[in-house]
Write an enzyme that holds these catalytic residues in place. Structure first.
Site, short mmCIF file in Angstrom:
data_model
loop_
_atom_site.label_atom_id
_atom_site.label_comp_id
_atom_site.label_asym_id
_atom_site.label_seq_id
_atom_site.Cartn_x
_atom_site.Cartn_y
_atom_site.Cartn_z
CB THR A 134 10.76 14.51 -8.11
OG1 THR A 134 11.25 13.71 -6.47
CG2 THR A 134 11.09 13.36 -9.75
CG ASP A 135 14.12 14.50 -3.86
OD1 ASP A 135 13.42 13.56 -4.27
OD2 ASP A 135 14.52 14.96 -2.72
CD GLU A 136 10.41 10.85 -4.95
OE1 GLU A 136 9.56 9.13 -5.40
OE2 GLU A 136 9.64 10.28 -4.35
CE1 TYR A 160 6.42 11.73 -10.03
CE2 TYR A 160 7.61 11.14 -8.25
CZ TYR A 160 7.41 12.02 -8.73
OH TYR A 160 7.52 13.72 -9.00
CE LYS A 164 9.13 14.06 -12.94
NZ LYS A 164 7.88 15.65 -13.52
P1 NAD Z 1 -0.24 17.45 -8.95
O1 NAD Z 1 -0.22 16.16 -9.39
O2 NAD Z 1 -0.65 18.11 -7.87
O3 NAD Z 1 -0.68 18.00 -10.57
C1 NAD Z 1 -0.19 17.69 -11.70
C2 NAD Z 1 -0.88 18.58 -12.86
O4 NAD Z 1 -0.68 17.90 -13.88
C3 NAD Z 1 -2.39 17.85 -12.00
O5 NAD Z 1 -3.46 19.75 -12.42
C4 NAD Z 1 -3.03 17.28 -13.57
O6 NAD Z 1 -4.53 17.73 -14.44
C5 NAD Z 1 -2.05 17.83 -14.98
N1 NAD Z 1 -1.99 16.91 -15.61
C6 NAD Z 1 -1.96 15.82 -15.11
N2 NAD Z 1 -1.22 14.88 -16.76
C7 NAD Z 1 -1.99 15.96 -17.23
C8 NAD Z 1 -1.53 15.98 -19.00
N3 NAD Z 1 -1.40 14.77 -19.35
N4 NAD Z 1 -1.82 16.93 -18.98
C9 NAD Z 1 -2.17 18.07 -18.86
N5 NAD Z 1 -2.67 17.94 -17.67
C10 NAD Z 1 -1.31 17.40 -16.85
O7 NAD Z 1 0.80 17.75 -9.10
P2 NAD Z 1 2.06 18.69 -8.46
O8 NAD Z 1 2.94 18.01 -6.58
O9 NAD Z 1 1.72 19.88 -8.49
O10 NAD Z 1 4.51 18.08 -8.91
C11 NAD Z 1 3.83 19.09 -10.33
C12 NAD Z 1 5.27 18.35 -10.99
O11 NAD Z 1 6.26 19.03 -9.90
C13 NAD Z 1 5.38 17.15 -11.46
O12 NAD Z 1 6.07 17.06 -12.27
C14 NAD Z 1 6.45 16.28 -10.10
O13 NAD Z 1 6.87 14.86 -10.68
C15 NAD Z 1 7.24 17.72 -9.49
N6 NAD Z 1 7.75 17.46 -8.47
C16 NAD Z 1 6.42 17.38 -7.20
C17 NAD Z 1 7.02 17.97 -5.59
C18 NAD Z 1 6.23 17.34 -4.60
O14 NAD Z 1 7.48 17.13 -3.04
N7 NAD Z 1 5.23 17.58 -4.69
C19 NAD Z 1 9.01 17.89 -5.92
C20 NAD Z 1 9.76 17.95 -6.88
C21 NAD Z 1 8.87 17.67 -8.22
O1 DAU Z 2 11.28 14.11 -3.37
C1 DAU Z 2 10.25 14.76 -4.30
C2 DAU Z 2 8.58 13.52 -4.06
O2 DAU Z 2 8.12 14.11 -3.13
C3 DAU Z 2 8.02 14.31 -5.72
O3 DAU Z 2 8.77 14.05 -6.92
C4 DAU Z 2 6.58 13.41 -5.36
O4 DAU Z 2 6.14 13.88 -6.48
C5 DAU Z 2 5.95 13.76 -3.96
O5 DAU Z 2 4.63 13.24 -4.20
C6 DAU Z 2 6.74 13.01 -2.64
O6 DAU Z 2 7.17 11.95 -2.93
P1 DAU Z 2 7.12 11.22 -1.24
O7 DAU Z 2 7.06 9.33 -1.98
O8 DAU Z 2 8.28 11.09 -1.15
O9 DAU Z 2 6.07 11.75 -1.06
P2 DAU Z 2 4.75 11.57 0.04
O10 DAU Z 2 3.97 12.36 0.72
O11 DAU Z 2 3.94 10.47 -0.50
O12 DAU Z 2 5.17 11.03 1.26
C7 DAU Z 2 6.51 11.28 1.85
C8 DAU Z 2 6.52 9.91 3.25
O13 DAU Z 2 5.53 9.71 4.08
C9 DAU Z 2 7.29 8.69 2.12
O14 DAU Z 2 7.59 8.69 3.21
C10 DAU Z 2 6.25 7.96 2.74
C11 DAU Z 2 5.74 8.19 4.34
N1 DAU Z 2 3.72 8.15 3.78
C12 DAU Z 2 2.75 8.66 2.85
C13 DAU Z 2 1.53 8.40 3.54
C14 DAU Z 2 0.63 9.15 1.71
C15 DAU Z 2 3.30 7.40 4.84
O15 DAU Z 2 4.17 7.01 6.24
N2 DAU Z 2 2.05 7.63 5.09
C16 DAU Z 2 1.72 8.35 4.05
O16 DAU Z 2 -0.25 7.91 3.95
#
Ligand code: NAD
Ligand code: DAU
Length: 368
Positions: A134-136, A160, A164
């Site tokens: 992630t970019d975080e 989190y 990562k």
């Molecule tokens: P998600 O929470 O939707 O899915 C995570 C999956 O991992 C789930 O299916 C869960 O059951 C599985 N899991 C959790 N613990 C496990 C374990 N111990 N063994 C096997 N499976 C397990 O997450 P996502 O949003 O799809 O993110 C996927 C990946 O991409 C993560 O590594 C996250 O850090 C990264 N990522 C997410 C975003 C985003 O915006 N969602 C952006 C950048 C990177």
């Molecule tokens: O940048 C990549 C990341 O993006 C991934 O690594 C994470 O897994 C993914 O969850 C996401 O993180 P954020 O914290 O940016 O996403 P989230 O959707 O939780 O929140 C997006 C923005 O919206 C953030 O500034 C918080 C705000 N927010 C979020 C929620 C859930 C609100 O204002 N209200 C809300 O209820």
């Protein structure tokens, strides 16, 4: 032809990747490994179960023996590692689960990969370990700061993000120390089908459909760089095909928006879709849009997230130059597709929301 292990394949991006990959590489073998936590759902990859090369294994990435046996028996040559605890707010409430899954879990996968692919008695097998990050990990930016590049120092701010970042360091160390052929992609915020309605965009959509408020943290001016999930899958595909071992690639959406602007666009999209289809008012009578009122009236300011990162922005020039990769879905098209998907998949989102996170975490981690 590749033989892949995809971890976290029942989650948001993992399940999209399964559909994306099998659609484009129908002759490949794809073994999907997922622990089916509250965020993982069988229905998310159901269509793939009909494809010849697909196998689902219900298991945990921390189970070293299981991963070693899968890599060996299935003669897998590629790991695409999505599995993680992924929600920032939950990491603030209960960090220990995140450290366990995201750091220890990633390390177990690296150990398994090293054991099977770098067996000192034989010559190293052809392989690739792709870590999805992630970019975080880079922390956050001020309004005028340059976007994160691959050389920006890590400065994670939430448990989190710190977990990562630690995983990224382990992947890098396994490349440098043992010669494991790794690559890391650090991507910005994804949205699209199959995203659990705890993240901002799907939460807004399902709340609006149920006539609930949209909770905006703080002043709503935090900025994220939004990417449609299929573009992320394409970026990972390019990195697998063209990425150099040991290298990191930033993937970004070229789409910085503050939360209020993003929510405003999403509300307008939903209003337009309702205006164009009178059946929706019958199916979702509680929605403001069903009564012709603007969805934006549901915005409600709530307390800020502790340590809330102010701005993310990604400099993705390396991916463009070295991988020939650019995202192709603009925000309005991506949001429209996403809104339609949630409208058409009410049983999916009602089903996943039926699992209580607190019950799940109490059962898995009684001491946390
Ligand atoms: P998600 O929470 O939707 O899915 C995570 C999956 O991992 C789930 O299916 C869960 O059951 C599985 N899991 C959790 N613990 C496990 C374990 N111990 N063994 C096997 N499976 C397990 O997450 P996502 O949003 O799809 O993110 C996927 C990946 O991409 C993560 O590594 C996250 O850090 C990264 N990522 C997410 C975003 C985003 O915006 N969602 C952006 C950048 C990177
Ligand atoms: O940048 C990549 C990341 O993006 C991934 O690594 C994470 O897994 C993914 O969850 C996401 O993180 P954020 O914290 O940016 O996403 P989230 O959707 O939780 O929140 C997006 C923005 O919206 C953030 O500034 C918080 C705000 N927010 C979020 C929620 C859930 C609100 O204002 N209200 C809300 O209820």
């Amino acid at each position: 032809m590749r033989r892949l292990l995809v971890t976290g394949a029942a989650g948001f991006i993992g399940s999209n990747f399964v559909h994306y990959w099998l659609g484009r590489h129908p002759d490949d073998r794809l073994v999907a490994l997922d622990a089916l936590t509250y965020a993982g759902n069988r229905e998310s990859f159901e269509a793939a179960t009909l494809q010849r090369g697909f196998r689902f294994v219900h298991g945990d990435i921390r189970d070293l023996d299981l991963v070693i046996s899968l890599l060996t028996e299935e003669r897998l040559d590629t790991i695409v590692h999505f599995a993680a605890e992924s929600h920032v707010d939950r990491s603030i409430a209960r960090p220990d689960v995140f450290l366990d899954v995201n750091i220890v879990g990633t390390h177990r996968l690296l150990q398994a990969a090293r054991t099977v692919w770098l067996d000192p008695k034989g010559s190293p097998a052809k392989h690739r370990f792709h870590h999805v990050s992630t970019d975080e990990v880079y922390g956050d930016l001020g309004p005028d700061d340059a976007p994160f590049s691959e050389t920006t120092p890590f400065r994670p701010n939430s448990p989190y993000a710190a977990s990562k970042a630690a995983a990224d360091h382990l992947v890098r160390a396994y490349h440098r120390t043992y010669g494991l052929e790794t690559a890391i992609s650090n991507c910005s915020n994804n949205y699209g089908p199959y995203q659990y309605p705890e993240k901002l965009i799907p939460l807004c959509v399902v709340n609006l459909l149920q006539g609930k408020d949209i909770p905006v943290y703080g002043d709503g001016k935090n900025v994220r760089d939004w990417m449609y999930v299929e573009d992320h899958c394409a970026g990972i595909e390019r990195t697998l095909e063209r990425g150099q071992p040991g290298r990191t690639y930033n993937l970004g959406g070229n789409c910085e928006r503050d939360n209020l602007t993003l929510i405003g666009t999403l509300c307008k999209t939903l209003d337009e879709v309702f205006a164009g289809d009178p059946d929706l008012a019958v199916r979702y009578p509680a929605a403001l849009a069903a009564g012709g009122r603007p969805s934006a009236h549901a915005i409600s300011f709530v307390s800020d997230r502790p340590g809330h990162d102010r701005r993310y922005a990604v400099d993705a020039r390396r991916a463009a130059k070295e991988l020939g990769y650019e995202p192709t879905t603009d925000l309005s098209a991506g949001l429209r597709k996403t809104v339609h998907w949630y409208l058409e998949n009410e049983p999916w989102w009602r089903g996943v929301m039926g699992v209580s996170y607190d019950d799940w975490v109490r059962e898995q981690y009684p001491d946390s």
